[in-house]
Design a protein around this motif. Structure first.
Motif, PDB file in Angstrom:
ATOM      1  N   VAL A  69       0.852  -1.191   0.000  1.00  0.00           N
ATOM      2  CA  VAL A  69       0.000   0.000   0.000  1.00  0.00           C
ATOM      3  C   VAL A  69       0.887   1.240   0.000  1.00  0.00           C
ATOM      4  O   VAL A  69       1.643   1.468   0.944  1.00  0.00           O
ATOM      5  CB  VAL A  69      -0.950   0.035   1.210  1.00  0.00           C
ATOM      6  CG1 VAL A  69      -1.811   1.306   1.179  1.00  0.00           C
ATOM      7  CG2 VAL A  69      -1.846  -1.202   1.222  1.00  0.00           C
ATOM      8  N   GLN A  86      -8.601   6.622  -3.576  1.00  0.00           N
ATOM      9  CA  GLN A  86      -7.806   5.458  -3.954  1.00  0.00           C
ATOM     10  C   GLN A  86      -7.473   5.560  -5.441  1.00  0.00           C
ATOM     11  O   GLN A  86      -8.262   6.058  -6.243  1.00  0.00           O
ATOM     12  CB  GLN A  86      -8.530   4.153  -3.649  1.00  0.00           C
ATOM     13  CG  GLN A  86      -9.883   3.960  -4.306  1.00  0.00           C
ATOM     14  CD  GLN A  86     -10.555   2.682  -3.840  1.00  0.00           C
ATOM     15  OE1 GLN A  86      -9.913   1.645  -3.701  1.00  0.00           O
ATOM     16  NE2 GLN A  86     -11.859   2.757  -3.570  1.00  0.00           N
ATOM     17  N   ILE A 122     -11.128  -0.653  -2.718  1.00  0.00           N
ATOM     18  CA  ILE A 122     -11.611  -0.693  -1.337  1.00  0.00           C
ATOM     19  C   ILE A 122     -12.997  -0.064  -1.315  1.00  0.00           C
ATOM     20  O   ILE A 122     -13.154   1.114  -1.658  1.00  0.00           O
ATOM     21  CB  ILE A 122     -10.678   0.087  -0.396  1.00  0.00           C
ATOM     22  CG1 ILE A 122      -9.244  -0.435  -0.488  1.00  0.00           C
ATOM     23  CG2 ILE A 122     -11.183   0.019   1.036  1.00  0.00           C
ATOM     24  CD1 ILE A 122      -8.234   0.423   0.245  1.00  0.00           C
ATOM     25  N   ILE A 169      -1.953  -1.146  -3.873  1.00  0.00           N
ATOM     26  CA  ILE A 169      -3.061  -0.219  -3.685  1.00  0.00           C
ATOM     27  C   ILE A 169      -2.470   1.151  -3.380  1.00  0.00           C
ATOM     28  O   ILE A 169      -1.505   1.267  -2.612  1.00  0.00           O
ATOM     29  CB  ILE A 169      -3.995  -0.667  -2.549  1.00  0.00           C
ATOM     30  CG1 ILE A 169      -4.883  -1.828  -3.015  1.00  0.00           C
ATOM     31  CG2 ILE A 169      -4.854   0.488  -2.029  1.00  0.00           C
ATOM     32  CD1 ILE A 169      -5.791  -2.384  -1.951  1.00  0.00           C
ATOM     33  N   VAL A 202      -7.262   2.964   6.077  1.00  0.00           N
ATOM     34  CA  VAL A 202      -6.603   1.692   6.400  1.00  0.00           C
ATOM     35  C   VAL A 202      -7.579   0.760   7.116  1.00  0.00           C
ATOM     36  O   VAL A 202      -7.583  -0.457   6.893  1.00  0.00           O
ATOM     37  CB  VAL A 202      -5.344   1.940   7.242  1.00  0.00           C
ATOM     38  CG1 VAL A 202      -4.761   0.622   7.755  1.00  0.00           C
ATOM     39  CG2 VAL A 202      -4.300   2.688   6.429  1.00  0.00           C
ATOM     40  N   LEU A 205      -9.609  -0.739   4.522  1.00  0.00           N
ATOM     41  CA  LEU A 205      -8.816  -1.767   3.842  1.00  0.00           C
ATOM     42  C   LEU A 205      -8.861  -3.078   4.612  1.00  0.00           C
ATOM     43  O   LEU A 205      -9.055  -4.150   4.015  1.00  0.00           O
ATOM     44  CB  LEU A 205      -7.368  -1.293   3.702  1.00  0.00           C
ATOM     45  CG  LEU A 205      -6.353  -2.343   3.249  1.00  0.00           C
ATOM     46  CD1 LEU A 205      -6.670  -2.847   1.851  1.00  0.00           C
ATOM     47  CD2 LEU A 205      -4.939  -1.774   3.308  1.00  0.00           C
ATOM     48  N   GLU A 206      -8.703  -3.012   5.915  1.00  0.00           N
ATOM     49  CA  GLU A 206      -8.751  -4.236   6.712  1.00  0.00           C
ATOM     50  C   GLU A 206     -10.114  -4.909   6.593  1.00  0.00           C
ATOM     51  O   GLU A 206     -10.212  -6.139   6.464  1.00  0.00           O
ATOM     52  CB  GLU A 206      -8.435  -3.936   8.176  1.00  0.00           C
ATOM     53  CG  GLU A 206      -8.416  -5.198   9.038  1.00  0.00           C
ATOM     54  CD  GLU A 206      -7.865  -4.966  10.421  1.00  0.00           C
ATOM     55  OE1 GLU A 206      -7.358  -5.941  11.011  1.00  0.00           O
ATOM     56  OE2 GLU A 206      -7.949  -3.836  10.917  1.00  0.00           O
ATOM     57  N   LEU A 214     -11.436  -7.568  -1.754  1.00  0.00           N
ATOM     58  CA  LEU A 214     -10.305  -7.344  -2.661  1.00  0.00           C
ATOM     59  C   LEU A 214      -9.993  -8.562  -3.517  1.00  0.00           C
ATOM     60  O   LEU A 214      -9.368  -8.440  -4.560  1.00  0.00           O
ATOM     61  CB  LEU A 214      -9.042  -6.964  -1.862  1.00  0.00           C
ATOM     62  CG  LEU A 214      -9.085  -5.653  -1.094  1.00  0.00           C
ATOM     63  CD1 LEU A 214      -7.741  -5.439  -0.398  1.00  0.00           C
ATOM     64  CD2 LEU A 214      -9.399  -4.484  -2.013  1.00  0.00           C
TER      65      LEU A 214
END
Length: 221
Positions: A69, A86, A122, A169, A202, A205-206, A214
């Motif tokens: 990332v 993004q 994302i 990403i 972030v 993202l998790e 993803l």
């Protein structure tokens, strides 16, 4: 967050993620609570050299990450200031071999389009195109750039990732561009806001990794 895989990698929902940033000024208290990034320095040369060396070290140790990332600030004359975007595609604005018959923006003898797509998305984060180059862009210099936003590292990070077969990403917070830049403090003014918002990205993202939004496994990662 589920803990560290190494000094530079973070485990997010069972995937090892390597975060990459340019400078300490962008790495504020909110991000510091989440990960320890590879710091590349400013510009495409520094980013490519530093990240390529890091990947070589990790490959030798059989510790290449599942995902890379690249994140930090960006400039834009049209996007919302301090908002997070993004990267959906990234171009290298410095390359111009058009006198030899190559398309401007295309690296000769490299089978890549001028704007290289980044396939992963994302959910819940705005999307924008990005242009990477070695010059700070301000004012009328935006007229020559087709992308939504500009930075100085992401394309170099992408090329290093491609060399080692790693997915990338890009996350960027818009720090400047609405007015002409006249001092380094003009760029730094909103970095604290971007730090907090990038930390939220972030977190998204998790969640995306946890829900398989993803689809990293389907790409052979």
């Amino acid at each position: 967050m589920t803990g560290k895989a190494s000094v530079d990698q973070t485990m997010l929902s069972g995937k090892s993620v390597l975060f990459v940033m340019a400078v300490e000024a962008e790495y504020g208290p909110h991000l510091k609570r989440l990960f320890t990034p590879v710091m590349t320095g400013v510009g495409p040369v520094e980013a490519g050299v530093r990240l390529g060396a890091e990947f070589a070290r990790l490959k030798a140790e059989k510790m290449l990450p599942d995902l890379v990332v690249s994140l930090g600030s960006a400039g834009s004359r049209t996007l919302e200031q301090t908002e997070i975007y993004q990267v959906v595609s990234v171009a290298y604005r410095d390359i111009d071999a058009s006198p030899l018959g190559f398309e401007k923006g295309a690296t000769p003898f490299l089978d890549l389009p001028v704007a290289v797509p980044l396939p992963f998305r994302i959910p819940g984060i705005r999307q924008a195109t990005l242009s990477t180059g070695g010059a700070v862009i301000s004012g009328a210099a935006y007229d020559a750039i087709a992308a939504d936003m500009v930075d100085m590292e992401t394309f170099a990070c992408l090329r290093a990732c491609q060399l080692f077969g790693l997915p990338l990403i890009g996350l960027r917070g818009i720090s400047d561009g609405a007015a002409d830049l006249k001092h380094v403090n003009d760029w730094k003014e909103y970095l604290h806001v971007i730090d907090e918002k990038l930390a939220g990205a972030v977190g998204r993202l998790e969640q995306a990794i946890a829900s398989d939004a993803l689809q990293l496994a389907s790409e052979g990662v």
